[in-house]
Scaffold this motif. Sequence first.
Motif, PDB file in Angstrom:
ATOM      1  N   ARG A  10      43.670  77.033 -56.904  1.00 60.63           N
ATOM      2  CA  ARG A  10      43.771  77.139 -55.445  1.00 60.63           C
ATOM      3  C   ARG A  10      42.428  77.494 -54.825  1.00 60.63           C
ATOM      4  N   ALA A  11      41.719  78.430 -55.431  1.00 59.32           N
ATOM      5  CA  ALA A  11      40.413  78.844 -54.912  1.00 59.32           C
ATOM      6  C   ALA A  11      39.438  77.660 -54.912  1.00 59.32           C
ATOM      7  N   ALA A  12      39.442  76.880 -55.982  1.00 52.21           N
ATOM      8  CA  ALA A  12      38.559  75.713 -56.048  1.00 52.21           C
ATOM      9  C   ALA A  12      38.920  74.687 -54.977  1.00 52.21           C
ATOM     10  N   LEU A  13      40.210  74.501 -54.733  1.00 53.13           N
ATOM     11  CA  LEU A  13      40.648  73.555 -53.706  1.00 53.13           C
ATOM     12  C   LEU A  13      40.276  74.022 -52.303  1.00 53.13           C
ATOM     13  N   VAL A  14      40.387  75.322 -52.047  1.00 55.38           N
ATOM     14  CA  VAL A  14      40.034  75.857 -50.728  1.00 55.38           C
ATOM     15  C   VAL A  14      38.542  75.686 -50.469  1.00 55.38           C
ATOM     16  N   VAL A  15      37.724  75.931 -51.483  1.00 53.97           N
ATOM     17  CA  VAL A  15      36.277  75.746 -51.338  1.00 53.97           C
ATOM     18  C   VAL A  15      35.966  74.278 -51.053  1.00 53.97           C
ATOM     19  N   ALA A  16      36.602  73.381 -51.792  1.00 51.19           N
ATOM     20  CA  ALA A  16      36.364  71.946 -51.582  1.00 51.19           C
ATOM     21  C   ALA A  16      36.806  71.523 -50.185  1.00 51.19           C
ATOM     22  N   ARG A  17      37.959  72.011 -49.739  1.00 50.90           N
ATOM     23  CA  ARG A  17      38.461  71.650 -48.409  1.00 50.90           C
ATOM     24  C   ARG A  17      37.515  72.138 -47.316  1.00 50.90           C
ATOM     25  N   SER A  18      37.032  73.350 -47.445  1.00 49.99           N
ATOM     26  CA  SER A  18      36.170  73.902 -46.400  1.00 49.99           C
ATOM     27  C   SER A  18      34.780  73.273 -46.397  1.00 49.99           C
ATOM     28  N   SER A  19      34.335  72.761 -47.542  1.00 52.24           N
ATOM     29  CA  SER A  19      33.012  72.145 -47.605  1.00 52.24           C
ATOM     30  C   SER A  19      33.062  70.638 -47.358  1.00 52.24           C
ATOM     31  N   GLY A  20      34.263  70.060 -47.397  1.00 51.84           N
ATOM     32  CA  GLY A  20      34.398  68.624 -47.180  1.00 51.84           C
ATOM     33  C   GLY A  20      34.241  67.787 -48.434  1.00 51.84           C
ATOM     34  N   HIS A  21      34.064  68.431 -49.593  1.00 51.38           N
ATOM     35  CA  HIS A  21      33.947  67.697 -50.851  1.00 51.38           C
ATOM     36  C   HIS A  21      35.329  67.265 -51.320  1.00 51.38           C
ATOM     37  N   LEU A  22      35.410  66.114 -51.935  1.00 53.33           N
ATOM     38  CA  LEU A  22      36.679  65.604 -52.427  1.00 53.33           C
ATOM     39  C   LEU A  22      36.805  65.733 -53.939  1.00 53.33           C
ATOM     40  N   GLU A  23      35.774  66.269 -54.587  1.00 54.57           N
ATOM     41  CA  GLU A  23      35.788  66.469 -56.033  1.00 54.57           C
ATOM     42  C   GLU A  23      35.915  67.957 -56.332  1.00 54.57           C
ATOM     43  N   VAL A  24      36.846  68.299 -57.228  1.00 54.63           N
ATOM     44  CA  VAL A  24      37.128  69.699 -57.548  1.00 54.63           C
ATOM     45  C   VAL A  24      37.047  69.877 -59.056  1.00 54.63           C
ATOM     46  N   GLU A  25      36.363  70.947 -59.484  1.00 53.85           N
ATOM     47  CA  GLU A  25      36.303  71.306 -60.903  1.00 53.85           C
ATOM     48  C   GLU A  25      36.794  72.726 -61.064  1.00 53.85           C
ATOM     49  N   PHE A  26      37.628  72.946 -62.098  1.00 52.97           N
ATOM     50  CA  PHE A  26      38.126  74.283 -62.375  1.00 52.97           C
ATOM     51  C   PHE A  26      38.445  74.387 -63.861  1.00 52.97           C
ATOM     52  N   ASN A  27      38.530  75.618 -64.353  1.00 49.88           N
ATOM     53  CA  ASN A  27      38.880  75.884 -65.741  1.00 49.88           C
ATOM     54  C   ASN A  27      40.322  76.360 -65.801  1.00 49.88           C
TER      55      ASN A  27
END
Length: 75
Positions: A10-27
């Motif tokens: 969720r944290a990775a998705l929120v960062v991507a949404r707020s920055s406008g990036h459509l690529e998300v990486e998480f462990n």
Amino acid sequence: MNAEDLNAMRAALVVARSSGHLEVEFNSGGTRHRMIYRSVAEIQSAIDALDRDLAAISGTRVKRFVPYYDKGFSE
């Protein structure tokens, strides 16, 4: 998946949404995952799904108020 993994996703998705990036990486579970979304709306849908999963794990409900207006300006 446990709550820690879901919160990390969720944290990775929120960062991507707020920055406008459509690529998300998480462990997750020691494995690195990379997802590419088509739109910010798709990212928001994923965040909403994770919120529901986290609420189910913790035994609570997702509370969200979305007002609906059926009348607008009329002249």
